[in-house]
Write a protein that holds these residues in place. Structure first.
Motif, PDB file in Angstrom:
ATOM      1  N   HIS A 188      -6.807   6.255  -2.642  1.00 44.52           N
ATOM      2  CA  HIS A 188      -6.200   5.904  -2.765  1.00 44.52           C
ATOM      3  C   HIS A 188      -5.639   4.998  -4.228  1.00 44.52           C
ATOM      4  CE1 HIS A 188      -5.721   4.369   1.788  1.00 44.52           C
ATOM      5  NE2 HIS A 188      -7.417   3.864   1.201  1.00 44.52           N
ATOM      6  N   CYS A 235       1.022   3.086  -2.936  1.00 47.52           N
ATOM      7  CA  CYS A 235      -0.355   3.399  -2.675  1.00 47.52           C
ATOM      8  C   CYS A 235      -0.318   5.054  -3.138  1.00 47.52           C
ATOM      9  CB  CYS A 235      -0.974   4.078  -1.317  1.00 47.52           C
ATOM     10  SG  CYS A 235      -2.027   5.469  -1.162  1.00 47.52           S
ATOM     11  N   GLN A 237      -1.081   8.073  -3.891  1.00 46.31           N
ATOM     12  CA  GLN A 237      -1.948   9.069  -3.135  1.00 46.31           C
ATOM     13  C   GLN A 237      -2.392   9.150  -1.775  1.00 46.31           C
ATOM     14  OE1 GLN A 237      -4.633  10.718  -5.637  1.00 46.31           O
ATOM     15  NE2 GLN A 237      -4.235  12.390  -4.491  1.00 46.31           N
ATOM     16  N   CYS A 239      -2.986   9.583   1.758  1.00 52.41           N
ATOM     17  CA  CYS A 239      -4.664   9.442   1.910  1.00 52.41           C
ATOM     18  C   CYS A 239      -4.388  10.024   3.109  1.00 52.41           C
ATOM     19  CB  CYS A 239      -4.825   8.034   1.674  1.00 52.41           C
ATOM     20  SG  CYS A 239      -3.670   6.345   2.137  1.00 52.41           S
ATOM     21  N   HIS A 243       0.031   6.821   5.362  1.00 51.61           N
ATOM     22  CA  HIS A 243       0.080   6.603   3.839  1.00 51.61           C
ATOM     23  C   HIS A 243       1.798   6.299   3.504  1.00 51.61           C
ATOM     24  CE1 HIS A 243       0.620   7.600  -0.372  1.00 51.61           C
ATOM     25  NE2 HIS A 243       1.641   8.042  -0.364  1.00 51.61           N
ATOM     26  N   MET A 246       1.379   2.507   3.554  1.00 47.13           N
ATOM     27  CA  MET A 246       0.797   1.656   2.873  1.00 47.13           C
ATOM     28  C   MET A 246       1.549   1.124   1.354  1.00 47.13           C
ATOM     29  SD  MET A 246      -2.896   2.735   1.038  1.00 47.13           S
ATOM     30  CE  MET A 246      -3.491   1.604   0.515  1.00 47.13           C
TER      31      MET A 246
HETATM   32 CU   LIG Z   1      -3.394   4.536   0.205  1.00 49.52          CU
END
Ligand SMILES: [Cu+2]
Length: 299
Positions: A188, A235, A237, A239, A243, A246
């Motif tokens: 992340h 976040c 990235q 993931c 995502h 997040m």
């Molecule tokens: Cu993430």
């Protein structure tokens, strides 16, 4: 020439259109350094871009094919080559050097008085852990992770007894905050755009990032004219499927407000005394539950 005019207009429009997203208000000490570097680089490459584009289009217009025109044979000029290699090389080197100096300063070890907060990324949220009154985070072991103990905190370690896992993330203004970043599953990225802070959360490889917040959430609400302003931790990235969701909110308080909030927070084990059954060396630990005699196993 038409391309030059249309392209130029699109270039200016793209900047104006993205204005709001480029100019995110900044709320940390080093954030100002990052912004300064960003705008310095932007101005330098912007000037070069505009000049070279104008020349590119102008020359191809000016020297377009004409029946009576003959091309002039111009194979080589050392002086010109040196000028157009050396100037960009020196300017780039200076920018890189400034970037390297600034990044070194940002990633210097956190000052001793820094407040430590652990942040763990997992699919799909962030969990924060504060070290409690002993100022030390307890050990963690992945094989201890279960539905209750989501971080796998090792409760045989005395330092973990007063660790706090609050539902909100609060930090005080004006104090260095050291975030110790971990991931429980995949990669992340811990990203706080207003603080110009980003660091990957990598499974099995703890990372960290420290900074000094300079504006409380309330300061920022006044500055932006948005009473609902919130600092976001997102976040950055991709993931997994959720995502996009997040995200957590970080609340920056005045130091007194922060102390008040902290004093209302209970240790994670306060209502889960069964977690302490393996605690070694429990001397000197005072727990709320002790009064009720529920943590006998620990003693
Ligand atoms: Cu993430």
């Amino acid at each position: 020439m038409l391309f030059l005019v249309i392209g130029g207009a699109a270039f200016i429009w793209s900047f104006q259109n993205a204005e709001e997203r480029i100019h995110i208000p900044v709320g940390s000490v080093h954030g100002v350094w990052i912004d300064d570097m960003f705008w310095l680089t932007m101005v330098v490459i912007g000037i070069v871009f505009v000049i070279t584009q104008i020349l590119l289009f102008y020359y191809s217009y000016r020297y377009q094919y004409k029946e009576e025109k003959r091309a002039y044979f111009f194979p080589h000029n050392n002086k010109l080559e040196i000028i157009w290699t050396m100037i960009p090389a020196v300017v780039m080197a200076l920018l890189v050097f400034k970037g390297w100096k600034t990044w070194t300063k940002i990633t210097d070890p956190a000052p001793k008085e820094a407040m430590v907060v652990e942040i763990v990324g997992k699919q799909f949220n962030w969990i924060a852990r504060y070290p409690g009154t002993d100022n030390a985070l307890g050990n963690v072991r992945t094989n201890l992770i279960d539905a209750t103990n989501e971080l796998g905190i090792d409760f045989s370690d005395q330092r973990s007894v007063d660790d706090i896992l609050p539902s909100e993330i609060h930090i005080p203004k004006g104090r260095p905050i050291l975030f110790k970043i971990r991931s429980r599953d995949v990669i992340h990225s811990f990203y706080l755009p207003h603080f110009r802070a980003q660091m990957h959360a990598v499974p099995g490889m703890p990372t960290k990032f420290w900074f000094v917040p300079t504006k409380t959430t309330a300061d920022m609400a006044t500055e932006t004219g948005n009473p609902d302003f919130k600092y976001e931790l997102v976040c950055n990235q991709i993931c997994g499927a959720n995502h996009f969701a997040m995200r957590a909110v970080v609340i920056v308080d005045e130091p007194e407000e922060f102390q008040k909030w902290m004093s209302t927070q209970k240790a994670f084990v306060a209502d889960k005394p069964e977690l302490l059954k393996n605690l070694k060396n429990p001397q000197g630990i005072v727990l709320d539950t002790k009064k009720e005699g529920t943590n006998k196993a620990a003693l």
